[in-house]
Design a protein around this motif. Structure first.
Motif, short mmCIF file in Angstrom:
data_model
loop_
_atom_site.label_atom_id
_atom_site.label_comp_id
_atom_site.label_asym_id
_atom_site.label_seq_id
_atom_site.Cartn_x
_atom_site.Cartn_y
_atom_site.Cartn_z
N VAL A 203 0.84 -1.19 0.00
CA VAL A 203 0.00 0.00 0.00
C VAL A 203 0.87 1.23 0.00
N ALA B 82 2.13 3.80 1.72
CA ALA B 82 2.10 4.08 3.15
C ALA B 82 3.38 4.64 3.72
N LEU C 39 1.44 2.76 7.53
CA LEU C 39 0.26 2.28 8.21
C LEU C 39 0.55 0.90 8.76
N SER D 92 -4.52 2.17 0.40
CA SER D 92 -5.29 2.88 1.42
C SER D 92 -6.32 3.82 0.81
N LEU E 87 -10.78 -0.43 1.94
CA LEU E 87 -9.81 0.49 2.53
C LEU E 87 -9.09 -0.19 3.69
N GLY F 165 -6.05 -2.84 3.30
CA GLY F 165 -4.66 -2.39 3.16
C GLY F 165 -3.89 -2.43 4.46
N GLU F 166 -4.59 -2.51 5.60
CA GLU F 166 -3.92 -2.57 6.89
C GLU F 166 -4.04 -3.95 7.53
N ARG G 281 -8.45 7.59 6.41
CA ARG G 281 -7.60 6.85 5.46
C ARG G 281 -7.67 7.45 4.07
N SER H 276 -4.46 8.94 2.09
CA SER H 276 -4.12 8.59 0.70
C SER H 276 -4.01 9.83 -0.18
#
Length: 492
Positions: free
Chosen positions: A16, A18, A26, A91, A238, A241-242, A325, A329
């Motif tokens: 992602v 991040a 993230l 994200s 969303l 991605g984490e 988030r 992004s």
């Protein structure tokens, strides 16, 4: 004005965008059980419990068709989004894909509209939560409870993504248990299995003027009433991605969206219209409470208040997560203040969280001071944005499928059915619904103000793009692997 942007390679599916200035990203703090409940709970919004009765009163038992058509549309949209997310989880989700497919102006517009939608929802849900709590403890003013709700859930989102996931796991779990219990109790009552009940048959479905007492045209009006209950289904893309396995999370959520909508929405509304006359005033006030009262369930109103409060808190929790988030992004792509793209040591974009909730606080203030002017404008101008987001997903998927097939076809592990025909059909249907809102007296104001909001953001996107240096780097940040909370990425 050119909207062309250089083509960008699609990132690996386990990455992602991040990177923060400090080298942190993230955190991958969401577990599989969190993602599963976020996917399920995202479909069960507070609108299902609170707003379904007005649709039943307006359309009659035929509201089932409205729910079925809207649900089918969401299934198709989620399949398209799942295709893009499984190949490239980020994200920014659909905003990032719009950026890639059409240019920076598209990602900017979609991202900021989505952010605006959720920060207005924060005010609505916090106020609703405060009202329920005030009803239980009248000595405490409603504004104090509203403030307490906002502070508590803001703190939850600031601590870590794991704390958000844990809260949402239990919030969603309560909603799922409540709906499941309602389905079981209602089903038993329909067949006369419960004490003091007789089989109902089709009396309420075909009596009182028939299945469509107000005509076929009301099905579309019903769709306008129920469509926004489905907003939130996309949150899992969303949140994926984490997680530690984004592709698996997105694939499972996409594949299960059909049964979730069929069971939770169609199943529960079928029980309502089968057990109760559609034109009952009690159904209009609260369809679920009406059914429970009809079955002599003790304290039905208070039980539903607890469930509605849970749904409200869940919606606020997920709304703040989604808005922050998306802001994160946008910052990573240069379309929001750079501060929104920084993360804490626990991997949380704290500035993005705080900026989102501050707007929510302002909206709550206007809800108390100017409910019929400023807040009414905010509410109506964000009302139809869900339709715009879904439409953008359709258009983006048409473009991204071609790019993905050319660059990395092996990553198309989830594919839209009957492409491109179902995508074209869903796009046309969404355009028809938008057009019908302009035609419909009850939906026209909301659609016109939402179009105004979209036009303002779109103009801002083109102005920003035009003023950007011609030799500016690509706007989409280079994705890097997720890093554990508090760790440092090697890609900084």
């Amino acid at each position: 004005m050119s909207t062309h942007v250089p083509e960008r390679k699609i990132a690996p599916p386990d990455q992602v965008e991040a990177t923060s200035p400090g080298g942190q990203g993230l955190s991958g703090g969401l577990k599989n059980r969190h993602l599963s409940m976020i996917a399920i709970g995202g479909v069960i919004g507070a609108g299902l419990f609170v707003g379904s009765g007005s649709g039943v009163n307006k359309v009659g038992p035929g509201i089932l068709i409205s729910y079925a058509l809207t649900g089918l549309m969401i299934v198709f949209v989620m399949r398209m989004l799942g295709e893009m997310s499984a190949a490239n989880p980020t994200s920014g989700s659909f905003s990032s894909y719009a950026d890639r497919a059409f240019g920076r102006w598209a990602g900017f517009t979609v991202g900021w509209l989505y952010w605006f939608f959720w920060v207005v929802v924060l005010a609505v849900e916090a106020t609703a939560g405060g009202a329920i709590l005030h009803g239980w403890v009248t000595a405490v003013p409603q504004w104090a409870f509203t403030l307490a709700v906002m502070v508590l859930l803001t703190a939850t989102n600031l601590i870590s993504v794991g704390s958000y996931g844990e809260f949402e796991f239990w919030f969603a779990g309560i909603k799922v248990v409540a709906i499941a219990a309602f389905l079981v109790i209602g089903g038993l009552a329909i067949f006369g299995v419960l004490p003091d009940t007789d089989p109902v048959g089709l009396a309420n479905l075909t009596g009182h003027g028939g299945f469509l007492p107000n005509g076929w045209g009301q099905i579309l009006s019903g769709m306008l009433l129920v469509a926004f209950s489905f907003m939130g289904s996309e949150i899992v893309t969303l949140a994926a991605g984490e997680s530690k396995d984004p592709r698996r999370a997105v694939t499972r959520a996409t594949n299960s969206v059909i049964w979730r909508i069929a069971l939770f929405y169609l199943g529960s509304i079928l029980i309502v219209v089968t057990l109760m006359p559609w034109d009952s005033s009690a159904v209009g006030e609260s369809s679920y409470v009406a059914v429970l009262d009809h079955l002599n369930i003790p304290a039905a109103g208070q039980i539903m208040n607890v469930i509605v409060l849970t749904a409200v808190l869940s919606c606020f929790n997920s709304g703040l997560y989604s808005a922050s988030r998306m802001a994160f992004s946008l910052a990573k792509r240069g379309d929001a203040p750079r501060a929104f793209g920084t993360v804490s040591r626990s991997g949380v974009p704290r500035n993005a969280v705080l900026a989102s909730v501050v707007f929510g606080f302002v909206a709550v203030f206007f809800n108390y001071t100017s409910p019929e002017t400023v807040f009414d404008f905010l509410l109506n101008s964000s009302g139809a944005i869900a339709l715009f987001i879904w439409l953008s997903i359709c258009l983006t998927q048409l473009r991204m499928r071609r790019i993905q097939e050319r660059e990395a076809p092996e990553k198309l592990t989830v594919k839209m059915w009957l492409f491109p025909y179902l995508t074209y059909g869903t796009t046309a249907f969404l355009l028809f619904v938008i057009g019908y809102m302009l035609y419909d007296d009850t939906g026209r104001k909301q659609m016109l103000l939402s179009l105004l909001a979209a036009a303002i953001v779109l103009i801002a996107a083109f102005v920003r793009q035009r003023r950007a240096p011609k030799n500016a780097p690509t706007t989409e940040a280079t994705p890097v692997p997720l890093v554990p909370a508090g760790a440092t990425s090697d890609a900084s």
